[in-house]
Motif scaffolding. Structure first.
Motif, PDB file in Angstrom:
ATOM      1  N   UNK A   1      83.739  44.057  52.470  1.00 43.91           N
ATOM      2  CA  UNK A   1      84.534  44.960  51.648  1.00 43.91           C
ATOM      3  C   UNK A   1      85.765  44.298  51.026  1.00 43.91           C
ATOM      4  N   UNK A   2      85.817  44.310  49.720  1.00 39.94           N
ATOM      5  CA  UNK A   2      87.004  43.818  49.024  1.00 39.94           C
ATOM      6  C   UNK A   2      87.171  42.317  49.008  1.00 39.94           C
ATOM      7  N   UNK A   3      86.163  41.595  49.495  1.00 41.42           N
ATOM      8  CA  UNK A   3      86.309  40.150  49.651  1.00 41.42           C
ATOM      9  C   UNK A   3      86.399  39.436  48.315  1.00 41.42           C
ATOM     10  N   UNK A   4      87.330  38.485  48.269  1.00 35.88           N
ATOM     11  CA  UNK A   4      87.413  37.626  47.090  1.00 35.88           C
ATOM     12  C   UNK A   4      87.851  38.345  45.836  1.00 35.88           C
ATOM     13  N   UNK A   5      88.765  39.266  45.990  1.00 42.90           N
ATOM     14  CA  UNK A   5      89.156  40.112  44.862  1.00 42.90           C
ATOM     15  C   UNK A   5      89.717  39.328  43.684  1.00 42.90           C
ATOM     16  N   UNK A   6      90.352  38.202  43.962  1.00 42.61           N
ATOM     17  CA  UNK A   6      90.947  37.464  42.835  1.00 42.61           C
ATOM     18  C   UNK A   6      90.045  36.332  42.367  1.00 42.61           C
ATOM     19  N   UNK A   7      88.834  36.297  42.905  1.00 41.93           N
ATOM     20  CA  UNK A   7      87.844  35.285  42.513  1.00 41.93           C
ATOM     21  C   UNK A   7      88.336  33.860  42.700  1.00 41.93           C
ATOM     22  N   UNK A   8      89.046  33.657  43.779  1.00 38.87           N
ATOM     23  CA  UNK A   8      89.408  32.290  44.138  1.00 38.87           C
ATOM     24  C   UNK A   8      90.594  31.720  43.398  1.00 38.87           C
ATOM     25  N   UNK A   9      91.428  32.567  42.847  1.00 39.79           N
ATOM     26  CA  UNK A   9      92.577  32.060  42.113  1.00 39.79           C
ATOM     27  C   UNK A   9      93.853  32.088  42.950  1.00 39.79           C
ATOM     28  N   UNK A  10      93.683  32.190  44.251  1.00 36.78           N
ATOM     29  CA  UNK A  10      94.816  32.197  45.170  1.00 36.78           C
ATOM     30  C   UNK A  10      95.834  33.279  44.828  1.00 36.78           C
ATOM     31  N   UNK A  11      95.342  34.470  44.645  1.00 39.57           N
ATOM     32  CA  UNK A  11      96.249  35.552  44.289  1.00 39.57           C
ATOM     33  C   UNK A  11      96.053  36.818  45.106  1.00 39.57           C
ATOM     34  N   UNK A  12      95.184  36.783  46.118  1.00 42.17           N
ATOM     35  CA  UNK A  12      94.963  38.070  46.786  1.00 42.17           C
ATOM     36  C   UNK A  12      94.995  38.032  48.310  1.00 42.17           C
ATOM     37  N   UNK A  13      94.372  37.071  48.921  1.00 42.87           N
ATOM     38  CA  UNK A  13      94.224  36.958  50.387  1.00 42.87           C
ATOM     39  C   UNK A  13      93.084  37.796  50.946  1.00 42.87           C
ATOM     40  N   UNK A  14      92.296  38.421  50.113  1.00 42.57           N
ATOM     41  CA  UNK A  14      91.163  39.195  50.628  1.00 42.57           C
ATOM     42  C   UNK A  14      90.024  38.303  51.125  1.00 42.57           C
ATOM     43  N   UNK A  15      90.109  37.017  50.843  1.00 50.84           N
ATOM     44  CA  UNK A  15      89.053  36.112  51.291  1.00 50.84           C
ATOM     45  C   UNK A  15      89.402  35.500  52.642  1.00 50.84           C
ATOM     46  N   UNK A  16      90.357  36.113  53.314  1.00 49.76           N
ATOM     47  CA  UNK A  16      90.782  35.663  54.647  1.00 49.76           C
ATOM     48  C   UNK A  16      89.611  35.644  55.625  1.00 49.76           C
ATOM     49  N   UNK A  17      89.433  34.496  56.270  1.00 54.61           N
ATOM     50  CA  UNK A  17      88.395  34.360  57.287  1.00 54.61           C
ATOM     51  C   UNK A  17      89.001  33.689  58.502  1.00 54.61           C
ATOM     52  N   UNK A  18      88.456  34.001  59.664  1.00 51.47           N
ATOM     53  CA  UNK A  18      88.951  33.399  60.892  1.00 51.47           C
ATOM     54  C   UNK A  18      87.931  32.378  61.388  1.00 51.47           C
ATOM     55  N   UNK A  19      88.383  31.156  61.555  1.00 54.66           N
ATOM     56  CA  UNK A  19      87.487  30.088  61.984  1.00 54.66           C
ATOM     57  C   UNK A  19      87.641  29.857  63.468  1.00 54.66           C
ATOM     58  N   UNK A  20      86.712  29.081  64.047  1.00 57.84           N
ATOM     59  CA  UNK A  20      86.969  28.710  65.424  1.00 57.84           C
ATOM     60  C   UNK A  20      87.823  27.435  65.431  1.00 57.84           C
TER      61      UNK A  20
END
Ligand code: FES
Length: 122
Positions: free
Chosen positions: A40-59
């Motif tokens: 839901x809502x992922x990648x809202x700014x299409x990778x232009x470093x303007x949203x933070x919706x592409x936040x993922x948690x890594x190990x």
């Protein structure tokens, strides 16, 4: 950019695990889009470093393998919902062969700092 593909497992908000493959050199954002993962809502700014919706948690180990986080990414991560020590922005992480089999977790929520509506919401 090579055609080599590496498996990545996404763990969704409800704990569902989805294994997909992405090309080396692609960002995690691109993998999500190409594989039509429903986040839901992922990648809202299409990778232009303007949203933070592409936040993922890594190990931990994956996080350490990745390069330095830029100041721009850090600033946005600070605004991301549910920030962790191993958080990254999916549009800033490129797949490498070394990341073969990595697992990324989708945070429980997104925080689109641009406060736009209609970004993936249904
Ligand atoms: Fe917006 Fe990554 S897609 S910051």
């Amino acid at each position: 950019r090579s055609e080599e593909r590496v498996p990545v497992t996404f763990v969704s908000q409800d704990g569902e695990r989805v294994k997909v493959k992405g090309c080396v050199g692609d960002t995690l954002l691109k993998v999500v889009i190409d594989q039509k993962l429903d986040i839901n809502g992922f990648g809202a700014c299409e990778g232009t470093l303007a949203c933070s919706t592409c936040h993922l948690v890594l190990d931990d180990s994956t996080y350490k393998q990745l390069g330095i986080v830029t100041d721009e990414e850090m600033d946005l991560l600070d605004l991301a919902y549910g920030l962790t020590d191993t958080s990254r922005l999916g549009c800033q992480v490129c797949l490498t062969k070394e990341l073969n089999g990595m697992t990324v977790r989708v945070p429980d929520g997104v925080n689109d700092i641009r406060q736009t509506d209609g970004a993936g919401s249904s």
